[in-house]
Design an enzyme around this catalytic site. Structure first.
Site, PDB file in Angstrom:
ATOM      1  N   SER A  60     -13.362   7.285  60.823  1.00  0.00           N
ATOM      2  CA  SER A  60     -13.978   6.154  61.528  1.00  0.00           C
ATOM      3  C   SER A  60     -13.590   6.213  62.994  1.00  0.00           C
ATOM      4  O   SER A  60     -12.438   6.521  63.327  1.00  0.00           O
ATOM      5  CB  SER A  60     -13.489   4.843  60.911  1.00  0.00           C
ATOM      6  OG  SER A  60     -13.804   3.758  61.761  1.00  0.00           O
ATOM      7  N   TYR A 105      -8.500  -2.860  57.835  1.00  0.00           N
ATOM      8  CA  TYR A 105      -9.385  -1.709  57.645  1.00  0.00           C
ATOM      9  C   TYR A 105      -9.069  -0.619  58.678  1.00  0.00           C
ATOM     10  O   TYR A 105      -8.948   0.556  58.339  1.00  0.00           O
ATOM     11  CB  TYR A 105     -10.844  -2.170  57.747  1.00  0.00           C
ATOM     12  CG  TYR A 105     -11.841  -1.038  57.781  1.00  0.00           C
ATOM     13  CD1 TYR A 105     -12.090  -0.271  56.644  1.00  0.00           C
ATOM     14  CD2 TYR A 105     -12.536  -0.722  58.957  1.00  0.00           C
ATOM     15  CE1 TYR A 105     -13.006   0.786  56.678  1.00  0.00           C
ATOM     16  CE2 TYR A 105     -13.447   0.327  58.996  1.00  0.00           C
ATOM     17  CZ  TYR A 105     -13.672   1.077  57.856  1.00  0.00           C
ATOM     18  OH  TYR A 105     -14.570   2.116  57.892  1.00  0.00           O
TER      19      TYR A 105
HETATM   20  P1  NDP Z   1     -20.929   1.430  51.653  1.00  0.00           P
HETATM   21  O1  NDP Z   1     -20.237   0.132  51.355  1.00  0.00           O
HETATM   22  O2  NDP Z   1     -22.391   1.488  51.504  1.00  0.00           O
HETATM   23  O3  NDP Z   1     -20.262   2.622  50.821  1.00  0.00           O
HETATM   24  C1  NDP Z   1     -18.939   2.587  50.373  1.00  0.00           C
HETATM   25  C2  NDP Z   1     -18.910   3.065  48.950  1.00  0.00           C
HETATM   26  O4  NDP Z   1     -17.539   3.163  48.523  1.00  0.00           O
HETATM   27  C3  NDP Z   1     -19.619   2.096  47.995  1.00  0.00           C
HETATM   28  O5  NDP Z   1     -20.629   2.779  47.281  1.00  0.00           O
HETATM   29  C4  NDP Z   1     -18.503   1.621  47.080  1.00  0.00           C
HETATM   30  O6  NDP Z   1     -18.900   1.471  45.718  1.00  0.00           O
HETATM   31  C5  NDP Z   1     -17.517   2.760  47.184  1.00  0.00           C
HETATM   32  N1  NDP Z   1     -16.192   2.342  46.716  1.00  0.00           N
HETATM   33  C6  NDP Z   1     -15.448   1.288  47.113  1.00  0.00           C
HETATM   34  N2  NDP Z   1     -14.329   1.204  46.377  1.00  0.00           N
HETATM   35  C7  NDP Z   1     -14.379   2.235  45.482  1.00  0.00           C
HETATM   36  C8  NDP Z   1     -13.545   2.668  44.433  1.00  0.00           C
HETATM   37  N3  NDP Z   1     -12.404   2.021  44.138  1.00  0.00           N
HETATM   38  N4  NDP Z   1     -13.882   3.780  43.735  1.00  0.00           N
HETATM   39  C9  NDP Z   1     -15.033   4.432  44.024  1.00  0.00           C
HETATM   40  N5  NDP Z   1     -15.899   4.043  44.976  1.00  0.00           N
HETATM   41  C10 NDP Z   1     -15.571   2.941  45.701  1.00  0.00           C
HETATM   42  O7  NDP Z   1     -20.538   1.744  53.177  1.00  0.00           O
HETATM   43  P2  NDP Z   1     -20.632   3.075  54.050  1.00  0.00           P
HETATM   44  O8  NDP Z   1     -21.613   4.005  53.486  1.00  0.00           O
HETATM   45  O9  NDP Z   1     -20.792   2.602  55.432  1.00  0.00           O
HETATM   46  O10 NDP Z   1     -19.152   3.651  53.914  1.00  0.00           O
HETATM   47  C11 NDP Z   1     -18.868   4.976  53.526  1.00  0.00           C
HETATM   48  C12 NDP Z   1     -17.651   5.442  54.294  1.00  0.00           C
HETATM   49  O11 NDP Z   1     -17.964   5.429  55.687  1.00  0.00           O
HETATM   50  C13 NDP Z   1     -16.426   4.552  54.126  1.00  0.00           C
HETATM   51  O12 NDP Z   1     -15.292   5.372  53.982  1.00  0.00           O
HETATM   52  C14 NDP Z   1     -16.345   3.796  55.436  1.00  0.00           C
HETATM   53  O13 NDP Z   1     -15.032   3.455  55.762  1.00  0.00           O
HETATM   54  C15 NDP Z   1     -16.902   4.830  56.398  1.00  0.00           C
HETATM   55  N6  NDP Z   1     -17.409   4.304  57.661  1.00  0.00           N
HETATM   56  C16 NDP Z   1     -18.440   3.410  57.718  1.00  0.00           C
HETATM   57  C17 NDP Z   1     -18.898   2.961  58.944  1.00  0.00           C
HETATM   58  C18 NDP Z   1     -20.019   2.003  59.073  1.00  0.00           C
HETATM   59  O14 NDP Z   1     -20.138   1.377  60.138  1.00  0.00           O
HETATM   60  N7  NDP Z   1     -20.882   1.817  58.104  1.00  0.00           N
HETATM   61  C19 NDP Z   1     -18.288   3.421  60.195  1.00  0.00           C
HETATM   62  C20 NDP Z   1     -17.219   4.364  60.027  1.00  0.00           C
HETATM   63  C21 NDP Z   1     -16.816   4.787  58.802  1.00  0.00           C
HETATM   64  P3  NDP Z   1     -19.125   0.041  45.035  1.00  0.00           P
HETATM   65  O15 NDP Z   1     -20.494  -0.381  45.448  1.00  0.00           O
HETATM   66  O16 NDP Z   1     -18.970   0.319  43.590  1.00  0.00           O
HETATM   67  O17 NDP Z   1     -18.075  -0.884  45.590  1.00  0.00           O
END
Ligand code: NDP
Length: 313
Positions: free
Chosen positions: A143, A157
């Site tokens: 991030s 976070y």
């Molecule tokens: P989303 O919330 O769409 O995706 C995150 C995913 O992580 C969800 O599908 C969620 O599943 C899953 N998840 C959470 N907890 C668990 C768990 N215990 N086991 C397995 N899966 C889990 O958001 P993003 O696509 O934006 O995020 C993806 C990555 O990108 C993250 O690491 C985030 O920190 C990073 N990121 C995002 C940014 C943004 O602005 N969007 C910027 C920078 C980094 P479920 O639905 O089951 O909870």
């Protein structure tokens, strides 16, 4: 060459998109999700339908990064079904928002558990296999908040993603002599196109929050709105998925250590360039510059910069 790829948290957002783009590119992709027979059952069906409609090898596997058992079982399933695993993508993550003081230590630990310890569980499940085959790629979804502009009310976070980044950097050097490469994808803020902001958590207790609300009324909404306003109109989450595909498809040993996809340009790329330069320079100074690139073992003996300096000709 087609690779077998495991992506955590691939039911939504970057993970779901990247899984589809990687499958489109000809790879065997395991879109890992938790609750595959419950809350995420529809996402499993969507992935299956995508695979059938596009004739690509997109599969799903149960993986809750909060459980070592679950991570072990997911990796075992991939190996049993596909017979190999080449790439792991640490994508699962969870964000919380609110005044930092309002979070209990347990709430902070929970954020750390998902974003940091989750990667360690997956690594401990997958790395023995990657080390044994002496080949692989570990791709971390970091991030820009770890080094760029950091608005308030996102501290748990940000702290967790910073810890994850630090783990990734150290792991990179420790895996290099197993011929395992590391890349860190660094997305900026994407307020739409993923569930990141929609599913963000908040502190449960409500005694501290009002004190902050009195001084910082509406701050959380303002932060979200201003982050969204910073993003140019053409900011598109598919840029992140495309960057993941590019890194996977780059020849082994030639991949970038870090790739920023930050439409709002929060400054992270500038700071990372310095940090990554210092990392390379310091490893070189202490005679460990071979750890900057993955190499097959036994590596071809060549004098390190350290040795050259000790025995100048
Ligand atoms: P989303 O919330 O769409 O995706 C995150 C995913 O992580 C969800 O599908 C969620 O599943 C899953 N998840 C959470 N907890 C668990 C768990 N215990 N086991 C397995 N899966 C889990 O958001 P993003 O696509 O934006 O995020 C993806 C990555 O990108 C993250 O690491 C985030 O920190 C990073 N990121 C995002 C940014 C943004 O602005 N969007 C910027 C920078 C980094 P479920 O639905 O089951 O909870």
């Amino acid at each position: 060459m087609s690779k077998t790829i495991l992506i955590t948290g691939a039911g939504s957002g970057f993970g779901a998109l990247a899984a589809r783009r990687l499958a489109d590119a000809g790879h065997t992709v395991y879109a890992a999700m938790r609750n595959t027979t419950g809350r995420n059952a529809a996402r499993v069906s969507d992935a299956r339908a995508y695979a059938a409609d596009h004739a690509v090898d997109l599969r799903t596997v149960e993986l809750d990064v909060l459980s070592q058992e679950s991570a072990d079982a997911a990796v075992a399933t991939v190996l049993a079904e596909a017979g190999r695993l080449d790439v792991i993508v640490h994508n699962a993550g969870h964000m919380v928002t609110g005044p930092t003081e309002a979070f209990t230590p347990e709430e902070l630990a929970a954020v750390y558990d998902t974003n940091v310890l989750g990667t360690q569980r997956v690594n401990r499940a997958a790395l023995p296999h990657l080390r044994a085959q002496e080949h692989g790629l570990v791709l971390w979804i970091g991030s820009t908040s770890t080094k760029g502009g950091t608005p308030p009310y996102l501290a748990p976070y940000f702290a967790a993603k910073s810890a994850m980044d630090a783990l990734a950097v150290s792991y990179a050097a420790e895996l290099a002599r197993f011929n395992i490469e590391t890349s860190i994808i660094v997305p900026g803020s994407f307020t739409t196109g993923t569930n990141h902001f929609v599913t963000g958590g908040h502190p449960a207790e409500q005694t501290v929050v009002p004190a902050y609300e009195a001084r910082y009324a509406g701050l959380m909404d303002q932060v979200s709105e201003r982050l969204a306003a910073l993003a140019p109109a053409d900011a598109d989450v598919s840029q992140v998925a495309a960057a993941i595909v590019d890194v996977v498809d780059t020849p082994h040993g030639k991949r970038p250590f870090r790739v920023h996809i930050d439409p709002a340009n929060d400054g992270s790329e500038t700071v990372s360039a310095v940090a990554d330069h210092i990392r390379a320079e310091f490893l070189t100074r202490i005679g460990l510059d071979d750890l900057l690139t993955p190499t097959a073992w036994p590596r071809t003996p060549r004098p390190t910069t350290h040795e050259q300096n000790r025995n100048p000709r």
